[in-house]
Design a protein around this motif. Structure first.
Motif, short mmCIF file in Angstrom:
data_model
loop_
_atom_site.label_atom_id
_atom_site.label_comp_id
_atom_site.label_asym_id
_atom_site.label_seq_id
_atom_site.Cartn_x
_atom_site.Cartn_y
_atom_site.Cartn_z
N ARG A 1 -6.30 7.83 3.82
CA ARG A 1 -6.23 8.21 2.42
C ARG A 1 -5.16 9.30 2.23
NH1 ARG A 1 -11.01 10.32 1.84
NH2 ARG A 1 -12.08 8.41 1.18
N SER A 2 -4.31 9.12 1.22
CA SER A 2 -3.24 10.07 0.96
C SER A 2 -3.73 11.20 0.05
CB SER A 2 -2.05 9.37 0.31
OG SER A 2 -1.06 10.30 -0.08
N ASP A 3 -3.60 12.42 0.54
CA ASP A 3 -3.98 13.58 -0.28
C ASP A 3 -2.99 13.83 -1.41
OD1 ASP A 3 -6.18 14.00 1.31
OD2 ASP A 3 -5.14 15.38 2.66
N THR B 1 -11.56 4.45 -1.64
CA THR B 1 -12.96 4.52 -1.20
C THR B 1 -13.04 4.77 0.30
OG1 THR B 1 -13.56 2.99 -2.96
CG2 THR B 1 -15.14 3.27 -1.17
N LEU B 2 -12.17 4.11 1.06
CA LEU B 2 -12.16 4.27 2.51
C LEU B 2 -11.38 5.51 2.93
CD1 LEU B 2 -11.36 0.61 3.64
CD2 LEU B 2 -13.58 1.74 3.72
N ASP B 3 -11.76 6.05 4.08
CA ASP B 3 -10.95 7.10 4.69
C ASP B 3 -9.75 6.51 5.43
OD1 ASP B 3 -12.68 9.33 4.03
OD2 ASP B 3 -14.07 8.55 5.52
N ARG B 4 -9.95 5.31 5.98
CA ARG B 4 -8.95 4.81 6.91
C ARG B 4 -8.99 3.29 6.97
NH1 ARG B 4 -10.17 7.36 12.42
NH2 ARG B 4 -9.62 9.23 11.25
N VAL B 5 -7.80 2.70 7.14
CA VAL B 5 -7.67 1.27 7.43
C VAL B 5 -6.88 1.17 8.73
CG1 VAL B 5 -6.66 -0.93 6.74
CG2 VAL B 5 -7.76 0.52 5.03
N VAL B 6 -7.43 0.43 9.69
CA VAL B 6 -6.77 0.24 10.98
C VAL B 6 -6.34 -1.21 11.09
CG1 VAL B 6 -7.01 0.38 13.50
CG2 VAL B 6 -8.19 2.03 12.03
N ALA C 1 4.44 6.33 -1.19
CA ALA C 1 4.00 6.71 -2.54
C ALA C 1 2.89 5.77 -2.96
CB ALA C 1 5.17 6.65 -3.51
N GLY C 2 1.73 5.96 -2.40
CA GLY C 2 0.62 5.09 -2.73
C GLY C 2 -0.69 5.72 -2.33
N PRO C 3 -1.77 4.96 -2.43
CA PRO C 3 -3.09 5.50 -2.15
C PRO C 3 -3.33 5.80 -0.67
CG PRO C 3 -3.21 3.16 -2.61
CD PRO C 3 -1.82 3.58 -2.92
N PHE C 4 -2.52 5.16 0.21
CA PHE C 4 -2.63 5.42 1.64
C PHE C 4 -1.33 6.00 2.16
CE2 PHE C 4 -5.94 2.22 1.10
CZ PHE C 4 -6.96 2.70 1.91
N LEU D 1 0.80 -1.22 0.00
CA LEU D 1 0.00 0.00 0.00
C LEU D 1 0.83 1.28 0.00
CD1 LEU D 1 -2.83 -0.86 2.55
CD2 LEU D 1 -2.96 -0.87 0.06
N LEU D 2 2.06 1.20 0.49
CA LEU D 2 2.84 2.41 0.74
C LEU D 2 4.04 2.58 -0.18
CD1 LEU D 2 2.87 2.24 4.65
CD2 LEU D 2 1.27 3.50 3.19
N LEU D 3 4.46 1.52 -0.87
CA LEU D 3 5.66 1.61 -1.71
C LEU D 3 5.28 1.36 -3.17
CD1 LEU D 3 8.20 -0.37 0.50
CD2 LEU D 3 7.91 2.12 0.34
N PRO D 4 5.92 2.07 -4.09
CA PRO D 4 5.60 1.91 -5.52
C PRO D 4 6.31 0.69 -6.11
CG PRO D 4 7.25 3.62 -5.23
CD PRO D 4 6.89 3.17 -3.85
N SER D 5 5.64 0.04 -7.07
CA SER D 5 6.20 -1.13 -7.75
C SER D 5 5.95 -1.00 -9.25
CB SER D 5 5.54 -2.42 -7.25
OG SER D 5 5.87 -2.68 -5.90
#
Length: 554
Positions: free
Chosen positions: A226-228, A236-241, A207-210, A75-79
């Motif tokens: 969600r990353s601005d 779609t979601l605001d947050r994942v916990v 570098a991702g959607p979150f 979710l956080l790193l580009p591939s």
């Protein structure tokens, strides 16, 4: 800027109202307490329970492999490429414009990165990120499948670093497996410390959607929002916990609807525990991780193949598999191959039956020069046979299996001790030395089985530019007789299936590794509360599809 603006506004209001240390307002009786309402939009979130959230989080380090590392990196790193539904690599067009072979001689791949793709600190994702990962993967010990990176001779850039040319010394058909989970080179290349510190406690840039809102290891909770700054379609979601919990606590949270999903390494009791929860659906989720026992030729005591064969014959492989899987989902993923995991296309069983053969173990030890002493223990030249078994600290099922191996060897009069160093210490230092005889560690599949074969069983060599020599594989194994076949598979000169048919029996004959099973987690989901939560593409993990998850209204 919004936060700074709010502070300035508060200062202005305080100045105009002549702020003082006024006494607190009188308490309001409970029956008269006002109803406090919020006017902001409702936050949509999904809470998923997990076994642990502990770092490090470097997906390229063997020491950091875990479901949380897979989840966060996806979710956080580009591939450049990501696994498709069938496991085949697909170009990630959220990051890339194109990636293709542009020259056959020398073998050259040209990557074009989207101009709007950037890290969360606004630095562009560019050629330096490719270069940094290449440099580290070819020389650092304890990394995942480095063989493909070691074929690269040079990386150059143009158009402001958005076009990257990668030149290989030899053809590499598996090139699509490279440059997954790029790291922010502009923050890491000059940072103090070593490779072991990379992503050890968090993510300096994403570098991702979150993006990471909070990562609290002591509390066992990671909050992603969600990353601005993401340049593509927002989540779609605001947050994942992601929340750590015991298995009983996960079940309780699912029953109450406080959690909408759970991902856990389950035994038979856990399977039954989740089955009892109303509306919950469960599915197995194979990790890219096969539990194996390495009998290290680099070890002084196991450099003789007869000694290694004796140890294999002294082990009850069936009992080890049963102990490690505990009748959970992993029990259906017995690993009878030295290279391809059971969940992958192309898997073919190589190992047949159990390994236990007490008479053969005794005979092989005798042929290796060992004799039984008065205490019914084995010794050679008056020196007792005492093996060191290593497993990464606090990492199950590895530590538990190491102790089971110790008990099985004791039944054959073979003395041993179990050590559990920190994972980073084990993979980056101890497995480069000779004092570890047996290692109970994961074999990690990064997507290209030819590179996996070369990384696990290929001989070490010099770096392409004559610089730092490449580290040996974790077993310290090198067989010149099979090296040409390994290189032929890596360079596409021979079909992998044909090479495995020739090489795997030879690896078995060398008694250098004993695969046990693929680690498989259990996913539990409440489909009445959330949609889109599924097993994910092979190797990608459950959270790889989180950008499309939806929270359902009750």
């Amino acid at each position: 800027m919004r936060r700074l603006g709010g502070v300035l506004a508060a200062a202005v209001l305080c100045g105009t109202a002549a702020c003082t240390n006024a006494p607190p307002p009188p308490l309001v009786p409970k029956s008269e307490a006002p109803v406090i309402t919020t006017t902001g939009p409702k936050v949509t979130e999904v809470v998923i329970g997990v076994d642990d959230v502990a770092g490090g989080y470097n997906p390229h380090s063997l020491a950091a492999q875990s479901p949380i590392t897979t989840a966060l990196s996806s979710l956080l790193l580009p591939s450049v490429f990501r696994p498709g539904p069938d496991g085949a690599p697909q170009l990630d067009r959220n990051l890339m414009v194109s990636a293709k072979v542009t020259k056959a001689e020398p073998f050259t791949v040209t990557y074009t990165i989207r101009k709007d793709a950037s890290w969360s600190d606004s630095a562009p994702i560019a050629a330096e990120d490719f270069y940094y990962l290449w440099q580290r993967m070819r020389v650092e010990p304890g990394v995942v499948d480095p063989a493909g990176y070691r074929l690269i001779n040079n990386i150059s850039a143009r158009e402001g670093g958005k076009v990257v040319e990668v030149v290989f010394g030899k053809p590499f058909p598996g090139w699509r497996s490279l440059f997954a989970n790029l790291l922010p080179a502009h923050l890491l290349k000059d940072a103090p410390g070593t490779w072991s510190n990379v992503l050890s406690t968090g993510f300096p840039a994403t570098a991702g959607p979150f993006q990471v809102r909070s990562l609290d290891e002591p509390r066992g909770e990671v909050v992603l929002e969600r990353s601005d700054r993401y340049w593509e379609v927002p989540t779609t979601l605001d947050r994942v916990v992601i929340r750590r919990a015991t298995h009983s606590a996960m079940a309780e949270s699912l029953s109450k609807g406080d959690n909408q999903a759970a991902l856990l390494r389950a035994d038979a009791a856990d399977v039954n525990l989740l089955k009892a929860i109303k509306d919950l659906t469960t599915k197995p989720v194979p990790r890219n991780e096969v539990v194996q026992v390495l009998l290290r030729p680099a070890s002084e005591q196991l450099k003789d193949v007869k000694a290694r064969k004796a140890i294999v014959a002294a082990l009850d492989r069936d009992a080890l598999i049963a102990s490690g899987t505990q009748s959970g989902p992993s029990a259906q993923y017995r690993a009878d191959s030295y290279v391809v995991p059971p969940s992958r296309t192309g898997y073919t069983a190589t190992i047949q039956g159990n390994t236990l053969n007490a008479a053969a173990a005794d005979q092989l030890l005798a042929e290796a020069g060992y004799v039984r002493n008065a205490q019914n223990a084995w010794a050679k030249g008056g020196k007792p046979l005492r093996l060191k078994i290593a497993a990464p600290e606090k990492d199950e099922p590895y530590v538990g299996l190491a102790n089971r191996i110790k008990a099985q060897l004791a039944e054959r009069g073979i003395d041993s001790e179990v050590v559990t160093p920190k994972a980073e210490e084990l993979f980056s230092k101890q497995l480069l030395e000779k004092d570890v005889d047996i290692a109970v560690v994961p074999r990690v599949d990064a997507g290209d089985s030819a590179a996996g074969l070369a990384s696990a069983y290929g001989c070490a060599g010099d770096a392409p530019d004559g610089g730092t020599p490449t580290p040996a594989n974790p077993a310290g194994f090198c067989d010149p007789a099979i090296q040409p076949d390994i290189e032929a598979a890596l360079n596409g000169k021979a079909l992998l299936a044909d090479v495995l048919a020739r090489v795997e029996p030879q690896i078995q004959a060398q008694a250098v590794a004993l695969p046990l099973f693929q680690v498989v987690d259990l996913l539990g989901v409440l489909p009445t509360m959330v949609s889109g939560v599924d097993t994910g593409a092979p190797l990608a993990g459950v959270l790889s599809e989180a950008p499309e998850w939806r929270r359902l209204e009750k």
